[in-house]
Design a protein around this motif. Structure first.
Motif, PDB file in Angstrom:
ATOM      1  N   PRO A   6       3.570  38.560  29.264  1.00 22.72           N
ATOM      2  CA  PRO A   6       4.301  39.641  30.219  1.00 22.72           C
ATOM      3  C   PRO A   6       4.568  39.399  31.479  1.00 22.72           C
ATOM      4  O   PRO A   6       5.882  39.541  32.121  1.00 22.72           O
ATOM      5  N   VAL A   7       3.582  38.813  32.338  1.00 23.21           N
ATOM      6  CA  VAL A   7       3.956  38.366  33.734  1.00 23.21           C
ATOM      7  C   VAL A   7       4.893  37.227  33.790  1.00 23.21           C
ATOM      8  O   VAL A   7       5.832  37.370  34.766  1.00 23.21           O
ATOM      9  N   PHE A   8       5.081  36.386  32.699  1.00 25.70           N
ATOM     10  CA  PHE A   8       5.862  35.380  32.897  1.00 25.70           C
ATOM     11  C   PHE A   8       7.298  35.882  32.734  1.00 25.70           C
ATOM     12  O   PHE A   8       8.556  35.617  33.054  1.00 25.70           O
ATOM     13  N   VAL A   9       7.439  36.883  31.808  1.00 27.87           N
ATOM     14  CA  VAL A   9       8.699  37.442  31.048  1.00 27.87           C
ATOM     15  C   VAL A   9       9.215  38.393  32.483  1.00 27.87           C
ATOM     16  O   VAL A   9      10.525  38.397  32.417  1.00 27.87           O
ATOM     17  N   VAL A  10       8.428  38.881  33.274  1.00 23.27           N
ATOM     18  CA  VAL A  10       9.075  39.850  34.115  1.00 23.27           C
ATOM     19  C   VAL A  10       9.470  38.752  35.541  1.00 23.27           C
ATOM     20  O   VAL A  10      10.623  39.136  35.819  1.00 23.27           O
ATOM     21  N   VAL A  11       8.832  37.703  35.689  1.00 19.38           N
ATOM     22  CA  VAL A  11       9.292  36.823  36.592  1.00 19.38           C
ATOM     23  C   VAL A  11      10.554  36.007  36.182  1.00 19.38           C
ATOM     24  O   VAL A  11      11.533  35.836  36.791  1.00 19.38           O
ATOM     25  N   GLY A  69       4.976  51.015  24.699  1.00 22.33           N
ATOM     26  CA  GLY A  69       6.409  51.651  24.370  1.00 22.33           C
ATOM     27  C   GLY A  69       7.740  51.108  25.320  1.00 22.33           C
ATOM     28  O   GLY A  69       7.418  50.566  26.221  1.00 22.33           O
ATOM     29  N   SER A  70       8.797  51.617  24.910  1.00 15.52           N
ATOM     30  CA  SER A  70       9.886  51.049  25.686  1.00 15.52           C
ATOM     31  C   SER A  70       9.719  51.830  27.103  1.00 15.52           C
ATOM     32  O   SER A  70      10.291  51.184  28.117  1.00 15.52           O
ATOM     33  N   LEU A  71       9.248  52.988  27.337  1.00 16.81           N
ATOM     34  CA  LEU A  71       8.976  53.531  28.797  1.00 16.81           C
ATOM     35  C   LEU A  71       8.141  52.558  29.599  1.00 16.81           C
ATOM     36  O   LEU A  71       8.523  52.382  30.724  1.00 16.81           O
ATOM     37  N   GLU A  72       7.133  51.978  29.042  1.00 14.87           N
ATOM     38  CA  GLU A  72       6.190  51.242  29.926  1.00 14.87           C
ATOM     39  C   GLU A  72       6.851  49.794  30.052  1.00 14.87           C
ATOM     40  O   GLU A  72       6.610  49.339  31.184  1.00 14.87           O
ATOM     41  N   VAL A  73       7.470  49.449  29.169  1.00 17.20           N
ATOM     42  CA  VAL A  73       8.172  48.144  29.317  1.00 17.20           C
ATOM     43  C   VAL A  73       9.320  48.174  30.350  1.00 17.20           C
ATOM     44  O   VAL A  73       9.394  47.345  31.160  1.00 17.20           O
ATOM     45  N   LEU A  86       9.224  40.885  23.608  1.00 15.77           N
ATOM     46  CA  LEU A  86       8.404  40.130  24.055  1.00 15.77           C
ATOM     47  C   LEU A  86       7.049  40.966  24.662  1.00 15.77           C
ATOM     48  O   LEU A  86       5.992  40.443  24.236  1.00 15.77           O
ATOM     49  N   ILE A  87       7.481  41.717  25.537  1.00 15.71           N
ATOM     50  CA  ILE A  87       6.355  42.512  26.316  1.00 15.71           C
ATOM     51  C   ILE A  87       5.741  43.359  25.267  1.00 15.71           C
ATOM     52  O   ILE A  87       4.569  43.581  25.445  1.00 15.71           O
ATOM     53  N   GLU A  88       6.481  44.017  24.618  1.00 13.09           N
ATOM     54  CA  GLU A  88       6.009  45.222  23.469  1.00 13.09           C
ATOM     55  C   GLU A  88       5.082  44.331  22.651  1.00 13.09           C
ATOM     56  O   GLU A  88       4.137  44.958  22.097  1.00 13.09           O
ATOM     57  N   GLY A  89       5.666  43.226  22.103  1.00 14.25           N
ATOM     58  CA  GLY A  89       4.824  42.635  21.066  1.00 14.25           C
ATOM     59  C   GLY A  89       3.458  41.941  21.562  1.00 14.25           C
ATOM     60  O   GLY A  89       2.525  41.892  20.683  1.00 14.25           O
ATOM     61  N   GLY A  97      18.303  49.358  32.126  1.00 10.66           N
ATOM     62  CA  GLY A  97      18.620  49.873  30.736  1.00 10.66           C
ATOM     63  C   GLY A  97      17.313  50.378  30.069  1.00 10.66           C
ATOM     64  O   GLY A  97      17.277  51.238  29.263  1.00 10.66           O
ATOM     65  N   THR A  98      16.402  49.391  30.086  1.00  9.46           N
ATOM     66  CA  THR A  98      15.316  49.545  29.115  1.00  9.46           C
ATOM     67  C   THR A  98      14.377  50.947  29.697  1.00  9.46           C
ATOM     68  O   THR A  98      14.226  51.702  28.735  1.00  9.46           O
ATOM     69  N   MET A  99      14.367  50.965  30.773  1.00 16.16           N
ATOM     70  CA  MET A  99      13.403  52.201  31.385  1.00 16.16           C
ATOM     71  C   MET A  99      14.230  53.373  31.282  1.00 16.16           C
ATOM     72  O   MET A  99      13.944  54.305  30.718  1.00 16.16           O
TER      73      MET A  99
END
Length: 368
Positions: A265-270, A211-215, A203-206, A66-68
């Motif tokens: 960010p790596v931890f958030v993706v995992v 932006g939302s596209l990259e996140v 969290l990733i954006e902060g 949804g974010t992408m």
């Protein structure tokens, strides 16, 4: 669902946008119930389990993407295009409506228990609103009114459950062995997943300034894990007890939330990959369990109430993490809300949802 999304997309004011989202949410909730009921009516055994796994995989992937999708549409076409996405489901009905099972015309029509329906809706809405009262800045009189509404609606619901056992919330459904246990376990896992889904982009954006596209692009691999989870869990349902699967899925979700709370960010993706596996697996396993907990005539009603309770966890998870984030950091709030999937693990181990149906099957086999 389509009508509400189009109202929101073309809304001239915030009030109409919210109204459109409410209508769309009503349709989306009904869509899930209709989908599970149709699968139950059309298929049985392994075919139904396979179909439920497919629906769960699609749901997990769509929610995590949804974010992408929102970022792409907002960047290229504006936010109104993102609001209109659910309307894409309308043309698909041309192809799917003819596949839906016909209703049982010889079944006598029952009068809808409007009082029970209203009490359940008010209780759910008031409870979720109270959870985020701090973050939304509700005044004390409004909070007190919500508390009164929640208490009164709960009392009315309990009273109607006793005096009208065949009402909107049938006593034989909610009292079926394993029904509430399964619902609570699912609610806890769903709540943890949606709380992380709500917090992950921020969290990733902060931490990166993206932006939302990259996140959204970074979170895409996590979304694809839903396909893997559905494929791996599907064969386990016939060999491993339901409560054991849900306990493991709850551990995955809890671990994901604690990893996500670290903020990297790596931890958030995992973390999101683990949580989406828990969400997809719980959806496939628990919704496949519901028809085996109740009589055939109560299957649709049970699916509806089960959906209400389990998907209510999505509102609870986001409401709690949003409310706590106004007092704590988002990472700290996420760590606290990890209690939800932990509770799901406890309920699965102690309540053992699905164990009763296994015993019934074993008893029938031994009798034969």
């Amino acid at each position: 669902m389509s009508g509400g999304s189009l109202i929101a997309a073309f809304a001239p004011s915030l009030l109409i946008l919210v109204a459109g989202r409410l209508i769309g949410g009503f349709g989306a909730g009904g869509m899930m119930i209709a989908t599970y009921s149709a699968l139950t009516g059309l298929l049985g055994g392994k075919e139904r389990d396979r179909a439920l796994g497919t629906v769960a995989a699609c749901g997990g992937m769509a929610s995590a993407c949804g974010t992408m999708v929102g970022g792409v549409l907002t960047a290229w076409l504006g936010w109104r295009a993102a609001m209109a996405v659910p309307a894409l489901g309308l043309p698909l009905l041309v192809f799917t409506a003819r596949l839906a099972p016909a209703g049982q015309r010889d079944t006598p029509r029952q009068k809808l228990d409007w009082g029970g329906a209203a009490a359940l809706a008010v209780l759910g809405g008031a409870f979720v609103t109270l959870l985020q009262a701090r973050s939304t800045g509700l005044s004390l009189p409004v909070i007190l009114a919500l508390v009164v509404a929640a208490v009164l609606s709960a009392a009315i619901l309990v009273r109607r459950l006793r005096r009208r056992p065949d009402g909107f919330v049938p006593r034989r459904v909610v009292g079926a062995p394993g029904f509430l246990t399964s619902a609570v376990a699912g609610l806890a896992i769903f709540g943890g997943y949606y709380a992380l889904l709500f917090a992950a982009p921020a969290l990733i954006e902060g931490n990166t300034g993206w932006g939302s596209l990259e996140v959204g692009a970074v979170l895409l691999p996590a979304a694809l894990c839903s396909l893997v989870a559905a494929r791996l869990i599907r064969p386990l349902t016939s060999r491993v007890r339901t409560w054991q699967i849900t306990a493991v899925l709850g551990v995955l979700s809890m671990t994901g939330m604690l990893l996500g709370a670290l903020g990297d960010p790596v931890f958030v993706v995992v973390a999101l990959a683990l949580a989406v596996c828990g969400f997809t697996g719980a959806q496939a396993v628990l919704f496949g369990l519901v028809p085996r907990l109740v009589a055939d005539k109560d299957s649709d009603t049970a699916q509806g109430l089960f959906s209400f309770l389990v998907y209510g966890g999505s509102s609870i998870g986001t409401a709690v993490v949003g409310g706590l984030a106004s007092a704590l950091s988002l990472s700290a709030a996420l760590a606290v809300v990890a209690i939800l999937p932990a509770a799901g693990v406890a309920v699965s181990v102690l309540g053992r949802p699905g164990e009763e149906t296994v015993r019934q099957a074993e008893a029938r086999s031994s009798t034969a």
